[in-house]
Write an enzyme that holds these catalytic residues in place. Structure first.
Site, PDB file in Angstrom:
ATOM      1  N   ASP A 150      -2.082  -2.164   1.798  1.00 18.47           N
ATOM      2  CA  ASP A 150      -0.411  -2.368   2.915  1.00 18.47           C
ATOM      3  C   ASP A 150      -2.689  -2.636   4.504  1.00 18.47           C
ATOM      4  O   ASP A 150      -2.963  -1.711   4.269  1.00 18.47           O
ATOM      5  CB  ASP A 150      -0.278  -1.662   2.472  1.00 18.47           C
ATOM      6  CG  ASP A 150       1.068  -1.553   2.433  1.00 18.47           C
ATOM      7  OD1 ASP A 150       1.299  -1.745   1.273  1.00 18.47           O
ATOM      8  OD2 ASP A 150       2.364  -0.848   2.402  1.00 18.47           O
ATOM      9  N   LYS A 206       4.263  -7.557   6.219  1.00 16.01           N
ATOM     10  CA  LYS A 206       5.716  -5.783   6.563  1.00 16.01           C
ATOM     11  C   LYS A 206       5.326  -5.722   7.968  1.00 16.01           C
ATOM     12  O   LYS A 206       3.851  -6.339   8.565  1.00 16.01           O
ATOM     13  CB  LYS A 206       4.466  -5.161   6.129  1.00 16.01           C
ATOM     14  CG  LYS A 206       4.919  -3.253   6.167  1.00 16.01           C
ATOM     15  CD  LYS A 206       3.783  -2.242   5.102  1.00 16.01           C
ATOM     16  CE  LYS A 206       3.878  -1.137   5.962  1.00 16.01           C
ATOM     17  NZ  LYS A 206       2.854  -0.147   4.912  1.00 16.01           N
ATOM     18  N   LYS A 221       7.982  -7.047   4.081  1.00 17.01           N
ATOM     19  CA  LYS A 221       8.513  -5.194   3.923  1.00 17.01           C
ATOM     20  C   LYS A 221       8.531  -4.984   5.194  1.00 17.01           C
ATOM     21  O   LYS A 221       7.951  -4.732   6.049  1.00 17.01           O
ATOM     22  CB  LYS A 221       7.489  -4.910   3.235  1.00 17.01           C
ATOM     23  CG  LYS A 221       7.133  -3.503   2.746  1.00 17.01           C
ATOM     24  CD  LYS A 221       6.510  -2.599   2.379  1.00 17.01           C
ATOM     25  CE  LYS A 221       5.567  -1.275   2.804  1.00 17.01           C
ATOM     26  NZ  LYS A 221       5.215  -1.031   2.326  1.00 17.01           N
TER      27      LYS A 221
END
Lengths: 330, 290
Positions: free
Chosen positions: A167, A230, A266
């Site tokens: 991430d 995300k 996400k």
């Protein structure tokens, strides 16, 4: 659970020349990138927020609710990103990830465990052979304020430890000052450093100020080869919101229409209740499409959400409300 | 007489220090003892009850952790505010219970006095119910009472104010937080009490009041895993056994087991029964001489 290998393969195609000419053209240089991003259709803020609010009123009951709860559990990236994290805490988290509710072995395992890179090794050891992913934040999370070498070293450290998902955070400073090329290059460089690991690109929408910026940042990340986009780090308020997630779901839907590839979304931060989670699932179904209702393409970045999902699941099974004393503390 | 139209009220629930409408959107008519229309009250649903329990749980650490002295001050201040609304309570009790005004006045006075009495207990519980235990060993052993947690109160169906005060005040004086299901036929004094609490220093969530049908709500309250104790005094008699069984499923303390729905004579001195009911005793063994 199917592994994410297909998405990775598709994403690699995108970089190696799979996408249609207008997308290849867009990432050619700074000017064409700017032209492409600024030519994206503007967002009707009122319309978007109203659409998100209307979809959020949809009532999901009985069997559909039970399905949604189990689906949401399998989509949780069980997260601990605290300065006070210890190997012990990560081990407790991985135990919970494998078997979220010990009294009900039929509860599916979560999607992944998300930790800081120095603790990724602990999680990898504990989760070996379970099919549960290990996500590690990297690139000077959460601010992203460091130089390229440090960010790449951070990524390499997580990959070496065995993380299957990275991430990363984008350089919001560069994005907001319009240096899109810099952001694109950085994502591409991190993508290269990831190897086989999935790349999730955190846009930190709470700092992007407008929905138009969120749309541009989403496309920028997709162009650079992100497997997932995300919303947030969880360290900035507001974190994930429904309208922002709508915009990002539109981006992956349109990306799929253009290239045939599925990329994931996400939302992370601030999703605490089952009700919220179900609202997100409704949005996924209605905006992106049913194909996205899988942990391969949709995840929740959350920590307290899982306990609420488990309590609601028990409520459905036992017929009475459950309490926090009946699920594990995390 | 003026030809002014009467303002018919539609009341709301009291949950977490706020006054929300029922999630279900339902209201029901509240009549006086003779069948005349008084007001509309919200008919709470199991989801309102769930919200109330969540609010009570959230308020528990703050309220149980407050000093006994502070709790006493807050409760005493509420008694002062009740005194200020005395006339309104007398009118509501008269209408709800169909008693003469004189009798209603006596009931209200007694309710206020009882609130004051329980307010005085907050800082005396530990000394009266706690102990320094004589033990056969070189230890210092002592016992302190601690609040049970979230208490579900099925408020008396008949005694609309005195009975309500006699069940809620002891629970919160001991440091518990409460979810109260008010009398179905006589909810107005309870609603007015919630309006008093809402403007007092009592932290939101310590008392949560849901009006509606106890037959519908009681089973959900008794089975809720996040409720630690229930008071069955206002429970439907016919559900008594079922409620006790549901409460046993999550090991709740049950007050009024075997006598659900049976109201005592509230005008008699209450004793310490209810204060004791919602306390747990913690005993600590301490090595001496440290």
């Amino acid at each position: 659970m199917p592994s994410g290998s297909t998405t990775t393969a598709q994403a690699t195609d995108a970089v190696s020349g799979g996408p249609p000419p207008e997308l290849t053209e867009a990432s050619r240089d700074e000017t064409s990138l700017r032209r492409f991003l600024h030519a994206l259709p503007g967002i009707d803020q009122v319309g978007l927020e109203q659409r998100a609010a209307t979809l959020a009123t949809r009532s999901v009951k009985k069997d559909a609710k039970r399905w949604a709860i189990d689906a949401a559990i399998s989509m949780v990236d069980l997260t601990t990103l605290e300065g006070a994290d210890t190997p012990g805490k990560v081990r407790a988290l991985t135990a919970k990830a494998r078997r979220p509710d010990p009294e009900y072995p039929d509860v599916p395992p979560v999607g992944a465990v998300c930790v800081y890179p120095d603790l990724a090794g602990v999680a990898v050891r504990d989760l070996a052979g379970t099919g549960i992913g290990v996500a590690s934040v990297a690139t000077a999370f959460p601010s992203g304020r460091s130089n390229r070498q440090v960010k790449l070293a951070d990524t390499a450290m997580a990959v070496e430890a065995g993380a299957t998902e990275i991430d990363m955070v984008i350089d919001r400073g560069a994005f907001l000052t319009g240096r899109y090329g810099l952001v694109l290059e950085e994502i591409q460089a991190v993508k290269a450093a990831c190897g086989d690991a999935h790349l999730k690109v955190i846009l930190e929408t709470g700092e992007l100020a407008t929905y138009d910026n969120v749309r541009r940042a989403s496309w920028l990340a997709l162009l650079a080869g992100a497997d997932f986009i995300k919303t947030s780090t969880g360290k900035v308020s507001p974190a994930a919101t429904l309208p922002v997630t709508h915009v990002m779901l539109q981006a992956v839907r349109d990306w799929h229409a253009l290239t045939g590839e599925h990329r994931g979304v996400k939302p992370a931060g601030g999703i605490r209740g089952t009700k919220d989670a179900i609202r997100y699932l409704v949005a996924v179904r209605e905006v992106a499409g049913p194909a996205w209702l899988t942990p391969r393409l949709f995840r929740f970045g959350a920590s307290s959400l899982l306990n609420d999902l488990l309590m609601q699941r028990r409520r459905q099974l036992t017929g009475h409300y459950s309490g926090a004393d009946y699920v594990s503390v995390d | 007489m003026s030809d002014r139209l009467a303002v018919a009220k539609t009341y709301k629930l009291y949950i977490g220090g706020k006054f929300p409408r029922s999630e279900s959107g339902r209201v029901y008519r509240v009549n006086d003892a003779k069948g005349g229309f008084l007001a509309n009250a919200p008919q709470g649903s199991r989801k309102d009850l769930r919200e109330a329990v969540t609010a009570a749980r959230k308020a528990f650490p703050g309220w149980s952790g407050a000093t006994a002295y502070n709790r006493g001050q807050v409760l005493y201040r509420i008694a002062e505010m009740l005194e200020g609304r005395r006339e309104q309570f007398v009118a509501e009790v008269t209408a709800a219970e169909g008693v003469p005004a004189k009798r209603a006045q006596a009931l209200v006075d007694q309710a206020i006095d009882r609130w004051v009495w329980y307010a005085g207990w907050t800082d005396k519980l530990a000394t009266v119910l706690g102990a320094a235990n004589p033990v056969a060993g070189p230890y210092f052993s002592f016992t302190v009472p601690e609040p049970t947690g979230v208490v579900g109160v099925l408020a008396p169906q008949d005694s609309s104010l005195l009975g309500l005060v006699s069940t809620v005040a002891p629970a919160i004086a001991a440091g518990n937080t409460t979810v109260v299901v008010a009398s179905r036929e006589r909810p107005l004094p309870a609603i007015s009490l919630s309006e008093v609490l809402g403007t007092s220093d009592l932290p939101g969530g310590v008392v949560n009041l849901v009006t509606g049908n106890a037959v519908e709500l009681a089973p959900w309250l008794a089975a809720h895993a996040d409720v630690n104790a229930v008071d069955l005094v206002g429970a439907p008699e016919i559900l008594g056994t079922e409620l006790e069984r549901a409460a046993a499923g999550t090991v709740k303390r049950v007050f009024g087991a075997g006598r659900a729905g049976q109201e005592p004579d509230w005008t008699r001195p209450p004793g310490m029964e209810r204060l004791r009911a919602f306390l747990e005793h913690k005993t600590v063994w301490h090595p001496q001489g440290v």
